[in-house]
Write an enzyme that holds these catalytic residues in place. Structure first.
Site, PDB file in Angstrom:
ATOM      1  CG  ASP A  50      -1.822   1.197   1.243  1.00  0.00           C
ATOM      2  OD1 ASP A  50      -1.421   2.283   0.785  1.00  0.00           O
ATOM      3  OD2 ASP A  50      -2.956   1.045   1.693  1.00  0.00           O
ATOM      4  CG  HIS A  51       1.236   4.422  -3.057  1.00  0.00           C
ATOM      5  ND1 HIS A  51      -0.026   4.139  -3.469  1.00  0.00           N
ATOM      6  CD2 HIS A  51       1.327   5.773  -3.056  1.00  0.00           C
ATOM      7  CE1 HIS A  51      -0.677   5.267  -3.716  1.00  0.00           C
ATOM      8  NE2 HIS A  51       0.123   6.281  -3.473  1.00  0.00           N
ATOM      9  CD  GLU A  91      -6.032  11.522  -6.019  1.00  0.00           C
ATOM     10  OE1 GLU A  91      -5.005  11.283  -6.658  1.00  0.00           O
ATOM     11  OE2 GLU A  91      -7.014  10.776  -6.008  1.00  0.00           O
ATOM     12  CG  HIS A 130      -4.314   4.620  -0.463  1.00  0.00           C
ATOM     13  ND1 HIS A 130      -3.367   3.622  -0.505  1.00  0.00           N
ATOM     14  CD2 HIS A 130      -4.566   4.925  -1.754  1.00  0.00           C
ATOM     15  CE1 HIS A 130      -3.074   3.351  -1.769  1.00  0.00           C
ATOM     16  NE2 HIS A 130      -3.795   4.127  -2.540  1.00  0.00           N
TER      17      HIS A 130
HETATM   18  C1  BG6 Z   1      -3.820   5.141  -5.980  1.00  0.00           C
HETATM   19  C2  BG6 Z   1      -5.180   5.311  -6.570  1.00  0.00           C
HETATM   20  O1  BG6 Z   1      -3.749   3.967  -5.217  1.00  0.00           O
HETATM   21  O2  BG6 Z   1      -3.523   6.255  -5.151  1.00  0.00           O
HETATM   22  C3  BG6 Z   1      -5.261   6.600  -7.366  1.00  0.00           C
HETATM   23  O3  BG6 Z   1      -5.494   4.208  -7.408  1.00  0.00           O
HETATM   24  C4  BG6 Z   1      -4.836   7.768  -6.517  1.00  0.00           C
HETATM   25  O4  BG6 Z   1      -6.559   6.807  -7.892  1.00  0.00           O
HETATM   26  C5  BG6 Z   1      -3.510   7.492  -5.831  1.00  0.00           C
HETATM   27  O5  BG6 Z   1      -4.719   8.895  -7.356  1.00  0.00           O
HETATM   28  C6  BG6 Z   1      -3.180   8.578  -4.825  1.00  0.00           C
HETATM   29  O6  BG6 Z   1      -1.875   8.408  -4.405  1.00  0.00           O
HETATM   30  P1  BG6 Z   1      -0.994   9.649  -3.940  1.00  0.00           P
HETATM   31  O7  BG6 Z   1       0.279   9.052  -3.483  1.00  0.00           O
HETATM   32  O8  BG6 Z   1      -0.870  10.563  -5.118  1.00  0.00           O
HETATM   33  O9  BG6 Z   1      -1.791  10.284  -2.836  1.00  0.00           O
END
Ligand code: BG6
Length: 507
Positions: A193-194, A232, A256
């Site tokens: 989960d990044h 976003e 997330h």
């Molecule tokens: C991803 C989603 O996991 O996370 C995207 O699939 C989203 O839709 C993104 O834009 C958001 O990641 P970050 O790191 O830009 O907040």
């Protein structure tokens, strides 16, 4: 640490290994994985005995692939590329074309891995990064198993990183877990989960558990409510096809945003061992009160953007985006009110909101404290008596701020709210990062703390299942219901207003 010292990664190099990337010609690989690997190489955090075997459907030679990634790294690196480091990196990067559904591709891949292992003395350790369509996760793991590529014999380790989305509901996540566990042991599986790669997300744990002063007030006696925002400005970009099958709820909440909830709300773990931390995260996710259908109607708000303006530019509505149905009912915005049924949090709402095409890119956790027990400053207008609030800024600014009341200088007693701010970059300087460095490094040293365990993924889906069910049964009637460039549908404000609260204004 002083502000003037440049910040660099420090640590021992990871263990020798071959990294195998599936989906090597895809977007994630060029935008994140190679730039992150480059940063690790530059910081000497990759073992000298390291190699990368890349595979994808495109027919390419290793030479052509090396040329391709050399062009890409110039665009996507987070820092100036050092030619020596890049050469070192290129010399250990190989490409084999293959189809993930074809058994013979795994034989070809195996031969390339064995060869790279020999050439770079990587001690027989391999890890596989599945940067491919989720439809192929199960199949790829099964084929890796059949080809004997994940057997941990003779003291070698074999690990698999699996990207998100992990399933699309509870049933499919359980099925996928069962499928991959026929081949792999839980300790070999690294579900990414990044969000957990973000510095400030990791800092939540340090902030809470290394500072004695916050823990005593981190509970229902002092905290009024918590707001978590992941906003976003981008729309769905070229991902309309995927997003139509997902929507904001599935895309952001069980993964997330629940990571942020669990780190904010979990009990102190007994150690920073992977299972101790993840055990506490899982426990608190289990404590989220399941919503009845009536509660879904009241506490889960969905929205879809129509056309509007972002940064003074006109943008399309969601229904006009590429690969999106003109009558789509997919939500691009979600707000939820959750309650956590345990001693620490009983009665403290957690409000979550996330959406695309909102006015600002910002992810943050705002902890709103209760007001002081007695108002001593009776003549102060009530709007000046603001409560304490702690905000953990996750992106784009990284830091923490605390709001408290202060006397406005002058002969008359007047109160104002001031902020005490800590900004990561001001204090520590900037470190070039994609957010994937730590996650890949951890996989190479066998630390799964920042990866999702099977039960965490399943509980995440099971918590949002009632919302999915009610929303499926009652399609939205008034989409689009917010203009691009605004803070979401009015129902989200009403959700807060009903409780006598409001979303923290973000400007
Ligand atoms: C991803 C989603 O996991 O996370 C995207 O699939 C989203 O839709 C993104 O834009 C958001 O990641 P970050 O790191 O830009 O907040």
């Amino acid at each position: 640490m002083s502000k003037t010292e440049p910040l660099t990664y420090v640590g021992d190099p990871a263990q020798p290994c071959v990294m195998v990337i599936f989906g090597a010609t895809g977007d994630l690989t060029k935008r994140k994985l190679f730039p992150a690997l480059y940063n690790l190489a530059k910081a000497n955090l990759l073992a000298r005995e390291f190699a990368i075997v890349c595979t994808g459907r495109n027919e390419l030679t290793t030479e052509a692939f090396r040329e391709q990634i050399t062009a890409d790294i110039k665009t996507f690196a987070t820092t100036e590329v050092d030619a020596n480091v890049w050469d070192w990196f290129l010399n250990r990067t190989y490409y084999v074309s293959g189809d993930v559904t074809a058994p013979e591709s795994y034989q070809k891949l195996k031969a390339a891995i064995v060869e790279a292992d020999k050439a770079h003395n990587t001690h027989g350790n391999y890890f596989f990064y599945l940067a491919i369509s989720p439809n192929f996760f199960g199949e790829t793991v099964r084929q890796l198993g059949a080809a004997g590529l994940v057997d941990e014999d003779n003291g070698h380790w074999r690990r698999v990183i699996i990207e998100k989305p992990f399933g699309r509901d509870l049933d499919s996540a359980k099925k996928l877990n069962a499928e991959i566990r026929q081949v792999l042991d839980e300790r070999q599986i690294y579900r990414i989960d990044h969000y957990l790669g973000k510095e400030t997300v990791q800092n939540i744990l340090v902030f809470r558990f290394s500072n004695g002063i916050f823990e005593p007030i981190w509970n229902r006696r002092y905290i009024d409510h918590v707001q978590i925002t992941a906003a976003e400005t981008v729309g769905v970009e070229k991902r309309g096809g995927y997003y139509e099958t997902s929507g904001a709820l599935r895309d952001m909440i069980p993964n997330h945003l629940f990571q942020l909830v669990s780190l904010t709300a979990m009990e102190p773990p007994t150690s920073f061992d992977a299972d101790a931390v993840r055990g506490e995260q899982s426990k608190v996710l289990h404590a989220i009160a399941p919503m009845s259908p009536e509660e879904v109607l009241a506490n889960a708000i969905r929205g879809q953007y129509g056309e509007g303006e972002i940064n003074n530019e006109k943008v399309f509505g969601y229904r006009q985006e590429l690969n999106v149905a003109p009558t789509s009912t997919t939500e691009t915005y979600v707000a939820l009110k959750l309650m956590i049924d345990n001693w620490r949090w009983a009665g403290v709402p957690f409000y979550l909101r996330t959406g695309k095409r909102l006015p600002k890119r910002v992810t943050e956790i705002a902890i709103q404290f209760k007001s002081a027990p007695l108002t001593l400053f009776r003549d102060t207008p009530v709007e000046r008596l603001r409560t304490n609030r702690l905000v953990i800024h996750i992106q784009p600014d990284e830091g923490i701020s605390l709001r408290f009341g202060a006397k406005i200088p002058g002969p008359i007693m007047r109160l104002g709210a001031v902020e005490m701010d800590f900004n990561y970059e001001d204090h520590f300087g900037k470190i070039p990062s994609t957010g994937y460095e730590r996650l890949m490094y951890d996989c190479m040293i066998g630390d799964a703390t920042l990866f999702q365990r099977a039960d965490m993924v399943e509980i995440g889906w099971s918590e949002i299942e009632p919302v999915i069910d009610v929303w499926n049964a009652l399609p939205p009637r008034a989409f689009p219901n917010y203009a691009a460039g605004t803070w979401g549908p009015k129902e989200a404000d009403e959700l807060m207003a009903r409780d006598g609260r409001e979303w923290r204004p973000i400007d």
